[in-house]
Every structure is written in structure tokens, then in C-alpha cells.
Design an enzyme around this catalytic site. Structure first.
Site, PDB file in Angstrom:
ATOM      1  CB  SER A 142       4.398  -0.262  -4.426  1.00 10.24           C
ATOM      2  OG  SER A 142       4.229   0.292  -5.839  1.00 10.24           O
ATOM      3  CE1 TYR A 155      -1.495   0.791  -5.725  1.00 11.26           C
ATOM      4  CE2 TYR A 155       1.347   1.055  -6.428  1.00 11.26           C
ATOM      5  CZ  TYR A 155      -0.031   0.085  -5.853  1.00 11.26           C
ATOM      6  OH  TYR A 155       0.610  -1.067  -6.115  1.00 11.26           O
TER       7      TYR A 155
END
Ligand code: NAD
Length: 260
Positions: A142, A155
Site C-alpha cells: 500500500s 496496517y
């Protein structure tokens, strides 16, 4: 066209994983789907993809928090298609909270699904790739693998970890015709993100257009979402022979987010 190669895409019952599975199937790869969801819907997606693309498409519901089920997923691809030539480690979950209030079970689940599952997949699939002296490993990281945002400690940690894993595996596998790369998307318009637009608009008392522009795409210079088709096209390229010298990289597809 691939000579009957097979790709496992984890978390491919929805969003980016399904988009990548569709792009790979359209380019002639057999696909092993994975992920949670409604049984009938998954079967319809599986049969539709096989019919549309004329390739073999299987499904295995391995839970990415369970190492033995992950090994079973790789074994299922070998049994059904003869090999696991390509693995796309895409399954992912999110939870947002301040770090000092972050629920411990959420931290453990995010690290398990977003990072450890990729290790277990690679561990199970790599010996076969080495034997055949060909393989492609694509890790969905990401923009949050490169930069942080507040309240996303688990995350961001998992996605940064994914880049370390990508580089290490790339070095270990390089002389076996195997590449390992990470794709780092910014915001992509998946069902998950679409759902958040009206919710955030209501929560903040602003319009849906303002949510997209000022909240979600605040850092994304193009002010546009990425699409699952764009990520699918990149995955297809990474699997091609033209991409044989691309390994150990983190490829941002983030509309300029991490250029700031
Ligand atoms: P999504 O929620 O649409 O899909 C997630 C998939 O993972 C689903 O198929 C789900 O069933 C599966 N999954 C979740 N937990 C699982 C488990 N324990 N075992 C097996 N499968 C499981 O999400 P998405 O937006 O398509 O995200 C896919 C990947 O891309 C994730 O790794 C995410 O972090 C990453 N990503 C997404 C965006 C975005 O804007 N959507 C941006 C950057 C990175």
C-alpha cells in the site's frame, strides 16, 4: 500467452484481488481464487471467470490467519492445476484506532492477514517455483507501506513489513528465475471504499464530493481513485518475461501520494 501457468490470488472474492484474478485469467492463467463471502456468489464468480476466459478456475476458502490452511491452499492449486507458478498475496483487513487504544486482537489479526499470510504463502510455494526455475510473487502492500497515517498503526506496520519481506525474498529467489515485487496502491475504488463515502459524509456533515476530494484523496495528487483494472494490468506485466529483471521493488500506484 503463458504455457498453462497457474496463479493463486489470496482475498480474491472481492475488490483488488478479484480484479487481479480477472486480469490474469483474461491473459490465459489458471486461477485459484480464495477469500470469504457468500458461497453461491463465489461459485457464480468462479464459473463466470472460467467461462469468460476459457481457463481453469478453482476456489479454496483457506483462512489467511491459519498457516496450515494456507499450506493447504498451495497444495490445492498443485492438485487441481499441477503447480503454483504465481502467488498474489492480496488478502487484507483494516482497523482504525489510536495506538494506545488499539485492540490487541485487531493488531494480531491485521499482522496475521496482512503480513504473516504472505510469509506462509511464500514458504509453501517457493520450493516448487525453485524446482521449475520460474515464479512470480506479487505482494499487495500500500502507499501505507511507504508512508504512515495516524490511527493505522497495525496496517502501516504490516504494510511496511511487507516491503521488507518482498526485498528479502527477491534476493533469495533471484537466481531461480523468480521475481518478488510489491504493489503499493493509493486509494482504489473497491466496494469497501465506496461504502465509506456516504458514511464519512454523514459523520462529518459534508458532501460526498468533499469526502472524496478533501478526505480520501487529500494526498493523492491526481484527485482520482486508482482502479482494480489498472492494478490487474500491472500484475499481468509483472508476470511477463519482459518484467524478469524487475525484482525487490515497491511500485507505487498512488496518483502521486508518496511523491509529497
Ligand atoms: P476487500 O475488502 O474488497 O477485499 C479483501 C479480500 O480479503 C476479500 O476477498 C476478503 O474475503 C479477503 N479476506 C479478508 N480476511 C481474510 C482471511 N482471514 N482469509 C482469507 N481471505 C480474507 O479489500 P481491497 O480493497 O480489495 O484490498 C485488497 C488488498 O489491497 C489489501 O491487502 C489492502 O490492504 C490493499 N490495498 C487496498 C487499497 C484500497 O484503497 N482499496 C489501497 C491500498 C492497498
Amino acid at each position: 500467452m503463458p504455457d498453462n501457468k497457474t496463479a493463486i490470488v489470496t482475498g480474491s472474492t472481492s475488490g483488488i484481488g478479484l480484479g487481479i484474478a480477472r486480469a490474469l485469467a483474461a491473459n490465459g492463467y489458471n486461477i485459484m481464487l480464495n477469500g470469504f463471502g457468500d458461497e453461491a456468489e463465489i461459485e457464480a464468480a468462479r464459473a463466470g471467470l472460467a467461462d469468460e476466459c476459457g481457463v481453469g478456475v478453482g476456489y479454496n476458502g483457506a483462512d489467511m490467519t491459519r498457516p496450515e490452511e494456507i499450506a493447504g491452499l498451495v497444495e490445492a492449486a498443485r492438485t487441481e492445476f499441477g503447480a503454483a507458478d504465481i502467488i498474489v498475496n492480496n488478502a487484507g483487513i483494516q482497523h482504525v484506532a489510536p495506538v494506545d487504544e488499539f485492540p490487541i486482537d485487531k493488531w494480531d489479526a491485521i499482522i496475521a492477514v496482512n503480513l504473516s499470510s504472505a510469509f506462509h504463502m511464500i514458504r509453501a510455494a517457493l520450493p516448487g517455483m525453485k524446482e521449475r526455475r520460474w515464479g512470480r510473487i506479487i505482494n499487495l502492500a500500500s502507499a501505507h507501506g511507504l508512508v504512515a497515517s495516524p490511527f493505522k498503526s497495525a496496517y502501516v506496520s504490516a504494510k511496511h513489513g511487507m516491503l521488507g519481506l518482498t526485498k528479502t525474498v527477491a534476493l533469495e529467489a533471484a537466481e531461480f528465475g523468480i521475481t518478488c515485487n510489491a504493489i503499493c496502491p493509493g486509494y482504489v475504488l473497491t466496494p469497501l471504499v465506496e461504502k465509506q463515502i456516504p458514511e464519512t459524509a454523514k459523520l462529518r456533515g459534508i458532501s460526498e464530493e468533499d469526502v472524496v476530494r478533501d478526505v480520501m484523496l487529500e494526498a493523492q495528487a491526481t484527485k482520482e481513485f486508482g482502479t482494480v483494472e489498472q492494478l490487474g494490468a500491472l500484475a499481468v506485466f509483472l508476470c511477463s518475461d519482459d518484467a524478469a529483471q524487475i525484482t525487490g521493488t515497491a511500485l507505487p500506484v498512488d496518483g502521486g501520494w508518496t511523491a509529497h
